[in-house]
Design an enzyme around this catalytic site. Sequence first.
Site, PDB file in Angstrom:
ATOM      1  N   ASP A 126      76.100  75.057  28.138  1.00 50.00           N
ATOM      2  CA  ASP A 126      76.913  75.655  27.081  1.00 50.00           C
ATOM      3  C   ASP A 126      78.392  75.485  27.435  1.00 50.00           C
ATOM      4  O   ASP A 126      78.792  75.796  28.544  1.00 50.00           O
ATOM      5  CB  ASP A 126      76.556  77.150  26.976  1.00 50.00           C
ATOM      6  CG  ASP A 126      77.481  77.894  26.027  1.00 50.00           C
ATOM      7  OD1 ASP A 126      78.004  77.261  25.090  1.00 50.00           O
ATOM      8  OD2 ASP A 126      77.664  79.112  26.227  1.00 50.00           O
ATOM      9  N   ASN A 154      81.004  76.502  25.063  1.00 54.17           N
ATOM     10  CA  ASN A 154      81.921  77.381  24.315  1.00 54.17           C
ATOM     11  C   ASN A 154      81.579  78.859  24.432  1.00 54.17           C
ATOM     12  O   ASN A 154      82.070  79.680  23.662  1.00 54.17           O
ATOM     13  CB  ASN A 154      82.000  76.958  22.841  1.00 54.17           C
ATOM     14  CG  ASN A 154      80.661  77.134  22.138  1.00 54.17           C
ATOM     15  OD1 ASN A 154      79.648  77.384  22.791  1.00 54.17           O
ATOM     16  ND2 ASN A 154      80.651  77.043  20.825  1.00 54.17           N
ATOM     17  N   ASP A 178      78.963  80.661  23.780  1.00 54.29           N
ATOM     18  CA  ASP A 178      78.096  81.407  22.860  1.00 54.29           C
ATOM     19  C   ASP A 178      76.675  81.561  23.405  1.00 54.29           C
ATOM     20  O   ASP A 178      75.798  82.092  22.722  1.00 54.29           O
ATOM     21  CB  ASP A 178      78.078  80.769  21.464  1.00 54.29           C
ATOM     22  CG  ASP A 178      77.445  79.382  21.457  1.00 54.29           C
ATOM     23  OD1 ASP A 178      77.104  78.869  22.556  1.00 54.29           O
ATOM     24  OD2 ASP A 178      77.288  78.800  20.372  1.00 54.29           O
ATOM     25  N   ASP A 189      75.001  72.943  24.133  1.00 57.08           N
ATOM     26  CA  ASP A 189      75.578  72.173  23.030  1.00 57.08           C
ATOM     27  C   ASP A 189      75.791  70.714  23.428  1.00 57.08           C
ATOM     28  O   ASP A 189      75.600  70.343  24.592  1.00 57.08           O
ATOM     29  CB  ASP A 189      76.891  72.824  22.548  1.00 57.08           C
ATOM     30  CG  ASP A 189      77.751  73.310  23.708  1.00 57.08           C
ATOM     31  OD1 ASP A 189      78.020  72.481  24.604  1.00 57.08           O
ATOM     32  OD2 ASP A 189      78.131  74.499  23.739  1.00 57.08           O
ATOM     33  N   ASP A 202      64.215  63.079  18.496  1.00 58.58           N
ATOM     34  CA  ASP A 202      62.996  63.642  17.938  1.00 58.58           C
ATOM     35  C   ASP A 202      62.993  63.405  16.436  1.00 58.58           C
ATOM     36  O   ASP A 202      63.989  63.683  15.768  1.00 58.58           O
ATOM     37  CB  ASP A 202      62.980  65.153  18.211  1.00 58.58           C
ATOM     38  CG  ASP A 202      61.672  65.631  18.797  1.00 58.58           C
ATOM     39  OD1 ASP A 202      60.639  65.442  18.148  1.00 58.58           O
ATOM     40  OD2 ASP A 202      61.701  66.199  19.907  1.00 58.58           O
ATOM     41  N   ASP A 231      57.358  63.609  16.240  1.00 57.45           N
ATOM     42  CA  ASP A 231      56.791  64.945  16.388  1.00 57.45           C
ATOM     43  C   ASP A 231      55.554  65.145  15.506  1.00 57.45           C
ATOM     44  O   ASP A 231      55.571  64.807  14.319  1.00 57.45           O
ATOM     45  CB  ASP A 231      57.854  65.980  15.988  1.00 57.45           C
ATOM     46  CG  ASP A 231      57.380  67.405  16.170  1.00 57.45           C
ATOM     47  OD1 ASP A 231      57.228  67.810  17.332  1.00 57.45           O
ATOM     48  OD2 ASP A 231      57.150  68.094  15.160  1.00 57.45           O
ATOM     49  N   GLU A 283      53.830  61.799  19.550  1.00 62.29           N
ATOM     50  CA  GLU A 283      53.308  62.991  20.191  1.00 62.29           C
ATOM     51  C   GLU A 283      51.827  63.063  19.852  1.00 62.29           C
ATOM     52  O   GLU A 283      51.457  63.266  18.711  1.00 62.29           O
ATOM     53  CB  GLU A 283      54.011  64.247  19.676  1.00 62.29           C
ATOM     54  CG  GLU A 283      53.538  65.484  20.415  1.00 62.29           C
ATOM     55  CD  GLU A 283      53.851  66.801  19.705  1.00 62.29           C
ATOM     56  OE1 GLU A 283      54.057  66.804  18.490  1.00 62.29           O
ATOM     57  OE2 GLU A 283      53.857  67.823  20.395  1.00 62.29           O
ATOM     58  N   HIS A 310      58.739  70.886  26.692  1.00 51.68           N
ATOM     59  CA  HIS A 310      59.223  72.176  26.171  1.00 51.68           C
ATOM     60  C   HIS A 310      58.122  73.035  25.573  1.00 51.68           C
ATOM     61  O   HIS A 310      58.407  74.112  25.055  1.00 51.68           O
ATOM     62  CB  HIS A 310      60.293  71.896  25.113  1.00 51.68           C
ATOM     63  CG  HIS A 310      59.732  71.113  23.960  1.00 51.68           C
ATOM     64  ND1 HIS A 310      59.321  69.793  24.083  1.00 51.68           N
ATOM     65  CD2 HIS A 310      59.458  71.465  22.690  1.00 51.68           C
ATOM     66  CE1 HIS A 310      58.825  69.390  22.931  1.00 51.68           C
ATOM     67  NE2 HIS A 310      58.908  70.382  22.068  1.00 51.68           N
ATOM     68  N   ASP A 311      56.893  72.569  25.584  1.00 53.38           N
ATOM     69  CA  ASP A 311      55.787  73.310  24.966  1.00 53.38           C
ATOM     70  C   ASP A 311      54.806  73.895  25.974  1.00 53.38           C
ATOM     71  O   ASP A 311      53.783  74.459  25.573  1.00 53.38           O
ATOM     72  CB  ASP A 311      54.993  72.388  24.016  1.00 53.38           C
ATOM     73  CG  ASP A 311      55.800  72.012  22.776  1.00 53.38           C
ATOM     74  OD1 ASP A 311      56.652  72.799  22.358  1.00 53.38           O
ATOM     75  OD2 ASP A 311      55.557  70.907  22.243  1.00 53.38           O
TER      76      ASP A 311
HETATM   77  C1  GLC Z   1      55.584  69.725  18.361  1.00 48.59           C
HETATM   78  C2  GLC Z   1      56.751  70.175  19.184  1.00 48.59           C
HETATM   79  C3  GLC Z   1      56.792  71.682  19.191  1.00 48.59           C
HETATM   80  C4  GLC Z   1      56.950  72.143  17.772  1.00 48.59           C
HETATM   81  C5  GLC Z   1      55.861  71.575  16.865  1.00 48.59           C
HETATM   82  C6  GLC Z   1      56.202  71.769  15.427  1.00 48.59           C
HETATM   83  O1  GLC Z   1      54.376  70.099  18.925  1.00 48.59           O
HETATM   84  O2  GLC Z   1      56.694  69.636  20.465  1.00 48.59           O
HETATM   85  O3  GLC Z   1      57.814  72.187  19.996  1.00 48.59           O
HETATM   86  O4  GLC Z   1      56.912  73.551  17.743  1.00 48.59           O
HETATM   87  O5  GLC Z   1      55.691  70.196  17.060  1.00 48.59           O
HETATM   88  O6  GLC Z   1      57.250  70.930  15.033  1.00 48.59           O
HETATM   89 CA    CA Z   2      77.452  76.560  22.956  1.00 52.92          CA
END
Ligand code: GLC
Ligand code: CA
Length: 549
Positions: free
Chosen positions: A21, A23, A25, A29, A98, A200, A254, A321-322
């Site tokens: 980050d 700025n 918040d 970013d 993505d 995705d 994916e 991230h999942d």
């Molecule tokens: C994919 C992404 C996930 C998202 C889902 C809906 O599985 O990796 O983070 O929540 O699609 O877009």
């Molecule tokens: Ca920021």
Amino acid sequence: MNKKWWKEAVIYQIYPRSFKDTNGDGVGDLRGIIEKLDYIKSLGVDVIWLNPIYASPNDDNGYDISDYKAIMDEFGTMDDFDEMLREMHKRNIRLVMDLVVNHSSDEHRWFQESRSSRDNPYRDYYHWWPAEKGKPAPRFSFFDVNSDAWMYDSTTNAYYLHYFSRKQPDLKWENPKVRQEVYDIMRFWLAKGIDGFRMDAFQYVSKDTTFKPLPEGYEKDIIKYYGMGPNLHEYLQEMNREVISQYDIMTVAEGAGSTFEDAISLVDPERKELDMVYHFEGMDIGNGLGGYSLKEFKEVYSRWDNALADKGWLSIFLANHDVPRMVSKFGNDGDVFRQASSKMLNTFILSMRGTPYCYYGDELGMTNIDFDDISDYKDISAINSYQAAKEAGKDMDEFMKKLNFLSRDNARTPMQWDTTSYAGFTNGTPWLAVNPNFKAINVEVENNDPASCLNYFRKMVQLRKEYPVFVYGDYELLFPDHEQVYAYTRELDDEKVLVLLNFSEKPVKVTLPANVKLKEVMIDNMDDDEVEGSDVNLKPYQAIIYLLL
Ligand code: GLC
Ligand code: CA
């Protein structure tokens, strides 16, 4: 052997909300990414995959897009984006974005139009079911509180379909106009010079639009019933003709369908669809609380390697991230073994056939955060599944234990840069808690420690770059039934290497087959290999790669 830059690349995944980050918040970013490009370059990686940075009301952290050609306000401006891309390319780092087009946000202009009247020109951009036909046959939603993927909308007395949250209505790919919109979005970003797309939830774009009732228990084979619909390949081939083939880019889906045939057909170069898939079978191992079986892990990775050995290409990853942090799930995140097991797992990822992905922070050995209260969680999937479990009268202690281990928020905590407050991620209050272990696990400390996870990661990336055998070499599994050790060879022309990984916290001796002759150590996470004749003694979580004679 068909050489490609994206086969030789190492990909670094950034979750922009949590990276840096600038700025105050509390939200990462684009300027933060620009600031850290030299760091990323220092890892030796070639490609950055950015989670969505498009305009979004953030119901699902950017996976619900309200304008595909604008940058999310919190992340910055289009000028920031252009500068970021320029700065990446200056450093020979490519950018993969993505592409989230199975669904849009319900706040996208298309959906606003679509829901406004039954004869709106955008009506057919989404899947609507008129209420006078009765309730549509049930479909299960991944994220909705009441698990119902059909949402009633009174404006036009109809239901719309949302496989994910109710703020993520599914786009109707059967409508050629929708597909042209998607190609237009792709061209917009490609014209800026980006280098590829991560598709995705792509398996779901083609659906059986009769929406007939599904057999009981269909949720257990969701890909078969929801995904890989009758027109998927046709759509991909069209996209390839119209867009992908016009550029030198990489495309990764994916998911990989529900069978090997599906996976191969998505990435068989002759079919001209996509470049690589990533399968979830590896990730799904260890989703219980009782650990996982290494035998199963080896079997899964070997089977997938085999299936795509001649045609197509895989991605190799242990986190994103999942899912939980790699070391917490597949290694050991306690003080004693965290570093060794992180290095061991990175040795695995970077020595397999397939393009390796490093999720930000895994180069440092970042761990799960250990939240204990539902109010700590920010992820819609955590919050809604909590609500649903409560309403269903489930055992909430058990539920919280599972969430503590498996929640997606584990992997979304801010990047740990240094020992200052909030790990140097922000001067404000971070949107999601920083892991309290940041004083020991961070870039600054690890930079200065030659034996750190970070410096090992760099070494391992260099090794992969130096020896094409790691990219293109044939893979062969040794000791398939061994419960502690994952051992394999990779072989290309007259180069052959042996990878030995102790996945356990116990020392172990392996006896090499007579035809395996060690020449020298290429890398060793303990810098201390013990060989006696044809026996190699491995310490807990030791990882060694030998060049063979
Ligand atoms: C994919 C992404 C996930 C998202 C889902 C809906 O599985 O990796 O983070 O929540 O699609 O877009
Ligand atoms: Ca920021």
